[in-house]
Design a protein around this motif. Structure first.
Motif, PDB file in Angstrom:
ATOM      1  N   ASP A   6       0.632  -1.255  -0.018  1.00 36.99           N
ATOM      2  CA  ASP A   6       0.093   0.093   0.226  1.00 36.99           C
ATOM      3  C   ASP A   6       0.859   1.435   0.125  1.00 36.99           C
ATOM      4  N   VAL A   7       2.102   1.267  -0.596  1.00 33.50           N
ATOM      5  CA  VAL A   7       2.990   2.364  -0.539  1.00 33.50           C
ATOM      6  C   VAL A   7       2.133   3.315  -1.565  1.00 33.50           C
ATOM      7  N   THR A   8       2.336   4.730  -0.982  1.00 30.64           N
ATOM      8  CA  THR A   8       1.710   5.656  -1.960  1.00 30.64           C
ATOM      9  C   THR A   8       3.164   6.833  -1.913  1.00 30.64           C
ATOM     10  N   GLY A   9       2.776   7.862  -3.122  1.00 33.77           N
ATOM     11  CA  GLY A   9       3.525   8.863  -3.056  1.00 33.77           C
ATOM     12  C   GLY A   9       4.640   8.587  -4.092  1.00 33.77           C
ATOM     13  N   PRO A  10       5.462   9.309  -4.248  1.00 39.53           N
ATOM     14  CA  PRO A  10       6.497   9.011  -5.312  1.00 39.53           C
ATOM     15  C   PRO A  10       7.513   8.220  -4.802  1.00 39.53           C
ATOM     16  N   ILE A  11       8.293   7.291  -5.771  1.00 40.29           N
ATOM     17  CA  ILE A  11       9.248   6.096  -5.364  1.00 40.29           C
ATOM     18  C   ILE A  11      10.201   5.923  -6.456  1.00 40.29           C
ATOM     19  N   ASN A  12      11.452   6.060  -6.406  1.00 32.56           N
ATOM     20  CA  ASN A  12      12.418   5.752  -7.366  1.00 32.56           C
ATOM     21  C   ASN A  12      12.517   4.264  -7.431  1.00 32.56           C
ATOM     22  N   ALA A  13      12.805   3.736  -8.729  1.00 32.67           N
ATOM     23  CA  ALA A  13      13.209   2.253  -9.082  1.00 32.67           C
ATOM     24  C   ALA A  13      14.234   2.282  -9.910  1.00 32.67           C
ATOM     25  N   CYS A  14      15.484   1.747  -9.477  1.00 26.28           N
ATOM     26  CA  CYS A  14      16.506   1.684 -10.512  1.00 26.28           C
ATOM     27  C   CYS A  14      17.263   0.477  -9.881  1.00 26.28           C
ATOM     28  N   SER A  15      18.086  -0.183 -10.957  1.00 28.93           N
ATOM     29  CA  SER A  15      19.197  -1.058 -10.344  1.00 28.93           C
ATOM     30  C   SER A  15      20.045  -0.556  -9.431  1.00 28.93           C
ATOM     31  N   ASN A  16      20.964  -1.552  -8.817  1.00 26.67           N
ATOM     32  CA  ASN A  16      21.657  -1.128  -7.760  1.00 26.67           C
ATOM     33  C   ASN A  16      22.996  -0.199  -8.320  1.00 26.67           C
ATOM     34  N   ASP A  17      23.621  -0.558  -9.454  1.00 25.42           N
ATOM     35  CA  ASP A  17      24.861   0.264  -9.747  1.00 25.42           C
ATOM     36  C   ASP A  17      24.713   1.534 -10.543  1.00 25.42           C
ATOM     37  N   VAL A  18      25.547   2.427  -9.981  1.00 27.02           N
ATOM     38  CA  VAL A  18      25.811   3.696 -10.529  1.00 27.02           C
ATOM     39  C   VAL A  18      26.910   3.402 -11.638  1.00 27.02           C
ATOM     40  N   ASP A  46      14.074  -0.215   1.518  1.00 27.87           N
ATOM     41  CA  ASP A  46      13.859  -0.391   2.705  1.00 27.87           C
ATOM     42  C   ASP A  46      12.384  -0.943   2.896  1.00 27.87           C
ATOM     43  N   LEU A  47      11.724  -0.597   1.782  1.00 24.33           N
ATOM     44  CA  LEU A  47      10.390  -1.276   1.717  1.00 24.33           C
ATOM     45  C   LEU A  47      10.260  -2.583   1.331  1.00 24.33           C
ATOM     46  N   GLY A  48      11.417  -3.262   0.936  1.00 23.14           N
ATOM     47  CA  GLY A  48      11.533  -4.692   0.802  1.00 23.14           C
ATOM     48  C   GLY A  48      11.649  -5.103  -0.636  1.00 23.14           C
ATOM     49  N   PHE A  49      11.933  -4.268  -1.440  1.00 20.72           N
ATOM     50  CA  PHE A  49      12.340  -4.624  -3.154  1.00 20.72           C
ATOM     51  C   PHE A  49      13.789  -4.740  -3.164  1.00 20.72           C
ATOM     52  N   LYS A  50      14.186  -5.884  -3.826  1.00 16.06           N
ATOM     53  CA  LYS A  50      15.541  -6.241  -3.902  1.00 16.06           C
ATOM     54  C   LYS A  50      15.854  -5.967  -5.477  1.00 16.06           C
ATOM     55  N   PHE A  51      16.789  -5.278  -5.525  1.00 15.92           N
ATOM     56  CA  PHE A  51      17.069  -4.832  -6.799  1.00 15.92           C
ATOM     57  C   PHE A  51      18.207  -5.686  -7.469  1.00 15.92           C
ATOM     58  N   SER A  52      18.634  -5.606  -8.844  1.00 13.02           N
ATOM     59  CA  SER A  52      19.529  -6.551  -9.261  1.00 13.02           C
ATOM     60  C   SER A  52      20.790  -5.626  -9.552  1.00 13.02           C
ATOM     61  N   ASN A  53      22.044  -6.052  -9.852  1.00 10.44           N
ATOM     62  CA  ASN A  53      23.209  -5.307 -10.178  1.00 10.44           C
ATOM     63  C   ASN A  53      23.087  -5.326 -11.917  1.00 10.44           C
ATOM     64  N   VAL A  54      23.102  -4.126 -12.252  1.00 16.46           N
ATOM     65  CA  VAL A  54      22.673  -3.928 -13.586  1.00 16.46           C
ATOM     66  C   VAL A  54      23.884  -4.086 -14.612  1.00 16.46           C
ATOM     67  N   LYS A  55      25.052  -4.078 -14.094  1.00 17.09           N
ATOM     68  CA  LYS A  55      26.159  -4.191 -14.997  1.00 17.09           C
ATOM     69  C   LYS A  55      26.148  -5.774 -15.494  1.00 17.09           C
TER      70      LYS A  55
END
Length: 293
Positions: A208-220, A267-276
């Motif tokens: 039930d998260v609301t508001g803006p949220i960023n979503a990107c893989s772990n690597d910069v 923090d909300l529980g989603f596990k991102f991959s390493n995009v490289k």
């Protein structure tokens, strides 16, 4: 069984989202202009509609929806129309937004752009830049909708189905020993794969998260690192210059001054991959197609 409506869902990460929703055994309806065929068969229902036609939009209000995904809203007028049409009909609304809503910033977090206080203007897609259209769409959704809204701010999305072919542009230039114009090799970027974008959007249907949220893989990744990965995987040295013809300029230059923090989503529980690792796989896929040609 959750009833889910997806506005746009026949290509790229929208298609990946629909696949995820089907696998979750949701009752899925996709609403499109009907121009792109899909291969979902009887697994989904379909609505053919036109956002520029209010009568056509009314089809969306003939039912109530537990979750609505909007992947094809680009202007404040489109946002206003969907808010009006779906009033009282939606349990949760997920809007696909973009990193472009932020001004140039590194490791940017969600509160760097506040859609709840952003001044509203109205207009069509052609009246605004892509970034401004998304800002205003967010503002209208968060300030005027009577349903809960989450805005997913994606960076550059990559994948085999990427119709923009931006990563492929770099691979082709290097493969063909052509000049590639990159202004600053130290500029940094974040990415997300089309598969992970679909997974993330589906994940939002379960909380039930609301508001803006960023979503990107772990690597910069710096431009320099991206080019090095291309060189290593292709076995070819890139011909990089900082000035040259516009047709040789990297399409990523526009996005390489800002990169996202995905800490809130983690923090909300989603596990991102390493995009490289995903970039390497994608380069190999592109290479196979180039060899065939």
């Amino acid at each position: 069984m959750k009833k889910v409506l997806v506005l746009g869902g026949t290509r790229f990460f929208g298609k990946r989202l629909v696949e995820q929703l089907i696998n979750a055994n949701y009752d899925v309806t996709i609403a499109t202009r009907g121009l792109t065929k899909d291969d979902f068969g009887e697994k989904v229902k379909r609505i053919v509609f036109n956002r520029d036609n209010p009568n056509s939009m009314e089809q969306l209000a003939q039912q109530s929806w537990d979750v609505v995904y909007d992947n094809i809203c680009y202007s404040p007028n489109e946002a206003k129309e969907i808010v009006n049409v779906l009033k009282g009909k939606v349990g949760r609304f997920v809007f696909t937004s973009t990193l472009a809503v932020y001004e140039e910033c590194k490791n940017v977090i969600e509160d760097r752009f506040n859609p709840y206080t952003y001044p509203i203007q109205y207009g069509n897609r052609e009246d605004y830049t892509y970034a401004e259209g998304k800002k205003l769409a967010e503002a209208i959704l968060f300030q005027q909708a009577d349903f809960p809204v989450v805005a997913v701010r994606f960076p550059v999305v990559i994948g085999e189905n990427d119709y923009t072919e931006r990563l492929l542009f770099h691979v082709k230039k290097i493969w063909n020993h052509q000049e590639l114009v990159i202004k600053n090799l130290e500029n940094e970027m974040t990415f997300i794969t089309e598969e992970e974008a679909g997974e993330f959007l589906n994940w939002l249907s379960t909380n039930d998260v609301t508001g803006p949220i960023n979503a990107c893989s772990n690597d910069v990744i710096t431009f320099n690192e991206l080019i090095q990965i291309c060189e290593e995987e292709l076995g070819i040295k890139a011909n990089i210059v900082d000035q040259g013809e516009k047709e040789n300029q990297s399409p990523y230059d526009t996005y390489s001054h800002t990169y996202l923090s995905n800490q809130l989503a983690k923090d909300l529980g989603f596990k991102f991959s390493n995009v490289k690792d995903e970039i390497k796989k994608l380069i190999h896929s592109y290479q196979k197609n180039l060899v065939k040609k």
